[in-house]
Design an enzyme around this catalytic site. Structure first.
Site, PDB file in Angstrom:
ATOM      1  N   LYS A   1     -10.891  -2.746  -0.967  1.00 29.97           N
ATOM      2  CA  LYS A   1     -10.526  -3.808  -0.032  1.00 29.97           C
ATOM      3  C   LYS A   1     -11.274  -3.613   1.276  1.00 29.97           C
ATOM      4  CE  LYS A   1      -6.509  -6.381   1.621  1.00 29.97           C
ATOM      5  NZ  LYS A   1      -5.027  -6.486   1.570  1.00 29.97           N
TER       6      LYS A   1
ATOM      7  N   SER B   1       0.822  -1.215   0.000  1.00 28.48           N
ATOM      8  CA  SER B   1       0.000   0.000   0.000  1.00 28.48           C
ATOM      9  C   SER B   1       0.853   1.261   0.000  1.00 28.48           C
ATOM     10  CB  SER B   1      -0.924   0.019   1.219  1.00 28.48           C
ATOM     11  OG  SER B   1      -1.933  -0.958   1.099  1.00 28.48           O
TER      12      SER B   1
ATOM     13  N   ASN C   1      -9.555  -8.239   4.558  1.00 27.12           N
ATOM     14  CA  ASN C   1      -8.315  -7.793   5.164  1.00 27.12           C
ATOM     15  C   ASN C   1      -8.183  -8.517   6.507  1.00 27.12           C
ATOM     16  OD1 ASN C   1      -5.972  -6.305   5.799  1.00 27.12           O
ATOM     17  ND2 ASN C   1      -6.797  -4.470   4.815  1.00 27.12           N
ATOM     18  N   THR C   2      -7.119  -8.224   7.221  1.00 26.92           N
ATOM     19  CA  THR C   2      -6.843  -8.961   8.465  1.00 26.92           C
ATOM     20  C   THR C   2      -7.882  -8.698   9.554  1.00 26.92           C
ATOM     21  OG1 THR C   2      -5.379  -7.163   9.144  1.00 26.92           O
ATOM     22  CG2 THR C   2      -4.367  -9.074   8.067  1.00 26.92           C
TER      23      THR C   2
ATOM     24  N   CYS D   1      -7.313  -1.155   6.840  1.00 30.44           N
ATOM     25  CA  CYS D   1      -6.121  -1.494   7.609  1.00 30.44           C
ATOM     26  C   CYS D   1      -6.355  -1.242   9.097  1.00 30.44           C
ATOM     27  CB  CYS D   1      -4.921  -0.678   7.134  1.00 30.44           C
ATOM     28  SG  CYS D   1      -3.400  -1.043   8.041  1.00 30.44           S
TER      29      CYS D   1
END
Length: 319
Positions: A165, A46, A192-193, A130
């Site tokens: 995302k 990113s 994503n995580t 994120c």
């Protein structure tokens, strides 16, 4: 000959296997380890408008069946990327998807504008998910209205394929996918995580400097698979599946659940050739099952039409 091409918006991938952002550098670090030209595409680390040092160490911790990271979007910034990385990346015969992160909507748009002034990027993945930064990140990805604004404004800045995302750290991810489609996104990538934590019992301190971080790896695969299935059942938009994909069998599962393409992430740290093994495995699976086109796999999971238990269970758990 098995047809392996898949289409995401205006972007055609030679096969459905991509490498995930943050797990393959800027695409140039592993030239000696893998034939990059065989990949369906690269998703870069990113990029932010200005360079970022990221979070202080320790910022990686191993966990059972995965890892926690709190890198904090450390990167060289869009201008250095254009000057130092893009000239080499243009030479690869594979799609280049540039991942973009920001703390302001204006910054997302400015990064795209700078990339639009040069050749190289085939598509953009907008990271609004994120969990490891103090500003931006989940602030955008957990708010429907903010997600809508990010997609709407970035859509105005480019005609190239726009991928959003999404974070799994929401109640109903399909609502966010729906907003993305309504505001002009070409596809969504998920997941994503997941926010996680680890503690050193000897020191009694968190193993990450930021206390919590993003959990990735095989541990999150069942969650990611369910999120892909949820979006496929509720929103007509191309899906790129991410989360614990380590084998070709994992990739097939994601495609059966509804993913048109997949991204390999944490597995790259274990073996950089994993994506190529997955490509070969998908082709072999299609050959053995007399499937002529990998697109036939997408969303073809079999659910007994006379048995509503699975469908009711799905609706109830995603309200």
């Amino acid at each position: 000959m098995i047809k392996t091409e898949v289409t995401i918006g205006k972007l055609t991938l030679k096969n459905p296997v991509l490498v995930a952002s943050g797990t393959f550098g800027y695409g140039d670090e592993l030239i000696d380890s893998i034939d990059i030209n065989k990949l369906g595409g690269i998703v870069t680390k990113s990029l932010t408008l200005k360079p970022k040092a990221g979070n202080p160490p320790p910022r990686i911790a191993e966990t059972p069946c995965g890892m926690l990271n709190s890198i904090g979007l450390a990167n060289i910034g869009v201008d250095r990327f254009i000057n130092e990385k893009l000239p080499l990346l243009r030479n690869f015969d594979t799609a280049l998807i540039v991942s973009i992160a920001a703390k302001r909507i204006e910054d997302y748009c400015e990064i795209i504008r700078r990339l639009e002034n040069v050749d190289g990027a085939d598509a953009y993945e907008i990271n609004i998910s994120c969990p490891n930064v103090k500003e931006g990140g989940l602030e955008f990805g957990t708010s429907l209205s903010m997600t809508a604004k990010v997609v709407s404004e970035t859509r105005k800045t480019t005609d190239k394929t726009l991928i959003i995302k999404l974070t799994p750290n929401v109640t109903r991810i399909s609502d966010f996918a729906k907003v993305c489609k309504e505001e002009g996104a070409d596809a969504v990538s998920l997941i994503n995580t997941i926010v996680g934590m680890a503690i050193d019992i000897r020191t009694r301190k968190p193993k990450l400097s930021t206390i919590t971080g993003g959990l990735s790896g095989p541990a999150i695969k069942p969650i990611a698979l369910a999120k892909v299935f949820e979006v496929f059942q509720n929103v007509d938009i191309p899906i790129i599946g991410i989360g614990g994909i380590s084998t070709w069998e994992d990739a097939i599962e994601f495609m059966l659940a509804g993913a048109r393409a997949i991204q390999v992430g944490t597995a790259n740290f274990v073996d950089p050739t994993t994506p190529l093994q997955i490509i070969s495995g998908i082709i072999k699976y299609c050959e053995e099952n007399k499937i002529q086109d990998v697109n036939e796999l997408v969303g073809s999971v079999l659910i007994d039409a006379d048995d509503n238990i699975a469908k009711v269970s799905f609706r109830e758990t995603t309200k």
